[in-house]
Design a protein around this motif. Structure first.
Motif, mmCIF file in Angstrom:
data_model
loop_
_atom_site.group_PDB
_atom_site.id
_atom_site.type_symbol
_atom_site.label_atom_id
_atom_site.label_comp_id
_atom_site.label_asym_id
_atom_site.label_seq_id
_atom_site.Cartn_x
_atom_site.Cartn_y
_atom_site.Cartn_z
ATOM 1 N N TYR A 67 74.042 20.934 56.766
ATOM 2 C CA TYR A 67 74.542 22.309 56.645
ATOM 3 C C TYR A 67 74.468 22.778 55.186
ATOM 4 C CZ TYR A 67 77.992 26.068 56.169
ATOM 5 O OH TYR A 67 78.616 27.243 55.839
ATOM 6 N N ILE A 68 74.975 21.934 54.284
ATOM 7 C CA ILE A 68 74.977 22.285 52.854
ATOM 8 C C ILE A 68 73.552 22.564 52.389
ATOM 9 C CG2 ILE A 68 75.455 21.374 50.519
ATOM 10 C CD1 ILE A 68 78.024 22.000 51.937
ATOM 11 N N SER A 69 72.643 21.690 52.787
ATOM 12 C CA SER A 69 71.251 21.840 52.384
ATOM 13 C C SER A 69 70.667 23.157 52.895
ATOM 14 C CB SER A 69 70.465 20.637 52.912
ATOM 15 O OG SER A 69 69.100 20.876 52.853
ATOM 16 N N LYS A 70 71.111 23.552 54.097
ATOM 17 C CA LYS A 70 70.598 24.794 54.679
ATOM 18 C C LYS A 70 71.145 26.042 53.976
ATOM 19 C CE LYS A 70 69.897 27.216 59.017
ATOM 20 N NZ LYS A 70 70.730 27.741 60.094
ATOM 21 N N VAL A 71 72.462 26.058 53.704
ATOM 22 C CA VAL A 71 73.039 27.288 53.161
ATOM 23 C C VAL A 71 73.015 27.351 51.630
ATOM 24 C CG1 VAL A 71 74.451 27.745 55.194
ATOM 25 C CG2 VAL A 71 75.437 26.449 53.306
ATOM 26 N N PHE A 72 72.859 26.205 50.972
ATOM 27 C CA PHE A 72 72.721 26.187 49.512
ATOM 28 C C PHE A 72 71.406 25.489 49.169
ATOM 29 C CE2 PHE A 72 77.418 26.127 50.130
ATOM 30 C CZ PHE A 72 77.732 27.322 49.493
ATOM 31 N N PRO A 73 70.305 26.259 49.162
ATOM 32 C CA PRO A 73 68.978 25.649 48.975
ATOM 33 C C PRO A 73 68.852 24.803 47.701
ATOM 34 C CG PRO A 73 68.785 27.952 49.625
ATOM 35 C CD PRO A 73 70.235 27.710 49.382
ATOM 36 N N ASP A 74 69.720 25.069 46.711
ATOM 37 C CA ASP A 74 69.725 24.239 45.498
ATOM 38 C C ASP A 74 69.933 22.763 45.797
ATOM 39 O OD1 ASP A 74 69.418 26.271 43.819
ATOM 40 O OD2 ASP A 74 71.413 26.167 42.870
ATOM 41 N N THR A 75 70.548 22.493 46.941
ATOM 42 C CA THR A 75 70.879 21.101 47.253
ATOM 43 C C THR A 75 69.809 20.438 48.117
ATOM 44 O OG1 THR A 75 72.098 21.634 49.283
ATOM 45 C CG2 THR A 75 73.359 21.684 47.233
ATOM 46 N N GLN A 76 68.704 21.152 48.341
ATOM 47 C CA GLN A 76 67.661 20.566 49.203
ATOM 48 C C GLN A 76 67.074 19.292 48.625
ATOM 49 O OE1 GLN A 76 64.922 23.755 50.099
ATOM 50 N NE2 GLN A 76 66.326 24.627 51.620
ATOM 51 N N LYS A 77 66.912 19.293 47.292
ATOM 52 C CA LYS A 77 66.290 18.108 46.701
ATOM 53 C C LYS A 77 67.169 16.858 46.820
ATOM 54 C CE LYS A 77 67.309 19.902 42.025
ATOM 55 N NZ LYS A 77 67.974 21.123 42.533
ATOM 56 N N THR A 78 68.481 17.035 47.001
ATOM 57 C CA THR A 78 69.346 15.877 47.223
ATOM 58 C C THR A 78 69.785 15.809 48.696
ATOM 59 O OG1 THR A 78 71.242 17.206 46.502
ATOM 60 C CG2 THR A 78 70.239 15.764 44.858
ATOM 61 N N GLU A 79 69.063 16.523 49.530
ATOM 62 C CA GLU A 79 69.313 16.538 50.973
ATOM 63 C C GLU A 79 70.751 16.895 51.339
ATOM 64 O OE1 GLU A 79 67.789 12.725 52.116
ATOM 65 O OE2 GLU A 79 65.738 13.498 52.232
ATOM 66 N N GLY A 80 71.274 17.878 50.623
ATOM 67 C CA GLY A 80 72.601 18.382 50.963
ATOM 68 C C GLY A 80 73.752 17.562 50.410
ATOM 69 N N ILE A 81 73.432 16.532 49.639
ATOM 70 C CA ILE A 81 74.480 15.755 48.975
ATOM 71 C C ILE A 81 74.664 16.366 47.586
ATOM 72 C CG2 ILE A 81 75.067 13.495 47.990
ATOM 73 C CD1 ILE A 81 75.326 13.575 51.053
ATOM 74 N N ILE A 82 75.906 16.747 47.284
ATOM 75 C CA ILE A 82 76.181 17.386 45.994
ATOM 76 C C ILE A 82 76.452 16.282 44.976
ATOM 77 C CG2 ILE A 82 77.655 19.061 44.808
ATOM 78 C CD1 ILE A 82 78.469 20.022 47.709
#
Ligand SMILES: *Cc1c(COP(=O)(O)O)cnc(C)c1O
Length: 452
Positions: A67-82
């Motif tokens: 979900y995080i990866s989808k709504v905050f594209p900045d986190t795509q490179k870490t696959e939604g892990i902040i």
């Protein structure tokens, strides 16, 4: 004349008993080695949480990752892990040696929570975690979600409508409000952020743009928290995020430890009895540094040494620990004014639970003047090309205070660390800054050149 009592003693009696207070009261930078520090096996008995709770938080964050990866594209490179980078900083370490006039041995690393996705500060750990946990429990409770679902389905008008019937309140000096506000609004919650007077204008504006309701006070952080708590008490559908007492926030921060462990392994850095780890954490109310300390202690036990850093005018955790009065102290009782440009750290009374639960795990606390923070801000910008807000630099003098203050040396000696230092590692936790607008960062930098 009536004398104000702090616990069962007058200020003069406290000063007599704890001579370091004299320097603190005059605004000097100090290093305090914690006399209550205990080996991990003993210290851990004071706290009811354990590894299982941290694992549970880690698993929850994994469920939300898609979900995080989808709504905050900045986190795509870490696959939604902040998560933030851990990097070496040889240039800065060299400059620090010159500035503070003394060498340090072992390697010095920077943990860049300043560059955590979504809200640009350490609060993206605890704050976002608590909002997600709250959203998950509501959705599970109302049978709209199971833990086996793909959580990307939360990015849907039906879910936003569902969450819009619930609200979240929080008191903040700025960064916690940003994390809770951005995450909460994204899910569809109505969010109220009660901001203390020291909160920066740009943080309030950014939140309002996201549809968050920002309530402003002419008072400090404690008042903002109290107002948030009052508001939530009146509304059963409002969840109050209690920075002073929340174990969810605390566990969100604690997840940092296992991730840091992986990063250390990637850098081929060993932490064991012969290779101690020292961590320097800026401290406001204590939840962030406390949670991270707790996580690290679970992993590395007596081989990790965690030091908290506070502004000279807001050393609430230090005073709470030193007097053992914890949340019953206010820095103003000691003639300090809680005024600092390190807004994330402008807290007059510490968390009620962190000091009590971790009082035997924290190795020590040191204090930093605002002028030092600005100087370091310039250095970090020059040497490491990294933008940090003033609070984020509080941990930076840590290695030096440990090596070059009498109390610091005592700590190293007492724990048989002196000969192990060449193989040791120091991690300075940089806690915020990447979202500071460029013109404000420029003004910070200018201030730093003026105090140099
Ligand atoms: C909040 C904050 C801290 C400290 O965290 P606490 O949980 O308040 O102790 C440190 N640095 C920054 C930039 C912060 O915003």
């Amino acid at each position: 004349m009536e004398r104000k009592m702090i616990g069962d003693k007058t200020l003069d009696e406290w000063i007599q008993e704890r001579p370091l207070l004299e320097k603190m009261i005059t605004g000097d930078e100090v290093f305090w080695s914690n006399p209550f520090y205990q080996p991990f096996d003993i210290a851990v008995e004071k706290i009811s949480l354990d590894e299982i709770h941290i694992k549970d938080a880690e698993e929850r964050l994994k469920r939300f990752a898609p979900y995080i990866s989808k709504v905050f594209p900045d986190t795509q490179k870490t696959e939604g892990i902040i998560e933030s980078p851990l990097r070496k900083m040889p240039g800065m370490a060299q400059r620090l040696s010159e500035e503070f006039g003394g060498n340090i041995t072992g390697s010095v690393l920077l943990k860049c929570d300043s560059h955590l996705a979504i809200s640009g500060s350490i609060k993206a750990r605890g704050g976002i975690y608590e909002v997600l946990k709250h959203a998950e429990s509501l959705a599970l409770q109302h049978k709209r979600l199971t833990t086996d679902d793909d959580y990307t389905l939360l990015d849907n008008d039906k879910f936003r409508e569902f969450f819009s019937h619930y609200s979240i309140a929080v008191g903040s000096t700025g960064n916690l409000g940003l994390s809770i506000g951005i995450m909460g609004a994204q899910l569809g919650f109505q969010v109220f952020v009660h901001m203390s007077s020291d909160a920066k204008q740009w943080k309030k504006e950014l939140l309002r743009q996201k549809g968050v309701i920002v309530v402003e006070y002419q008072a400090d952080y404690s008042k903002a928290v109290a107002e948030g708590r009052n508001q939530a008490d009146l509304d059963p559908n409002m969840h109050f995020i209690d920075d002073e007492n929340s174990t969810d926030l605390f566990l969100g921060y604690a997840v940092a430890a296992s991730r840091l462990n992986r990063q250390l392994k990637e850098l081929n850095i060993t932490v064991d009895e012969e290779h101690p780890l020292f961590v320097y954490l800026p401290c406001g109310v204590g939840g962030g540094p406390g949670g991270i300390t707790f996580g690290l202690k679970q992993l590395f036990k007596d081989n990790v040494h965690c030091f908290f850093a506070e502004p000279v005018s807001s050393p609430c955790m230090l005073l709470g620990l030193m007097t053992q009065l914890h949340d019953r102290i206010n820095v103003r009782d000691f003639g300090l004014n809680n005024k600092t440009d390190a807004d994330g750290l402008a807290v007059a009374s510490p968390s009620g639970f962190v000091g009590k639960a971790l009082g035997e795990m924290i190795s020590g606390v040191f204090t930093v003047q605002d002028t030092t923070l600005y100087k370091l801000l310039c250095m970090a910008s020059d040497m490491e090309k990294i933008s940090l807000e003033p609070s984020a630099l509080a941990g930076m003098p840590g290695p030096f205070t440990l090596f070059h203050t009498a109390d610091g040396k005592c700590y190293l000696e007492k724990h048989g660390l002196l000969e192990k230092m060449p193989g040791g590692t120091h991690i300075v936790w940089a806690t915020g800054g990447s979202m500071v607008p460029p013109d404000i960062m420029k003004a910070y930098y200018k201030k730093g050149t003026e105090v140099r």
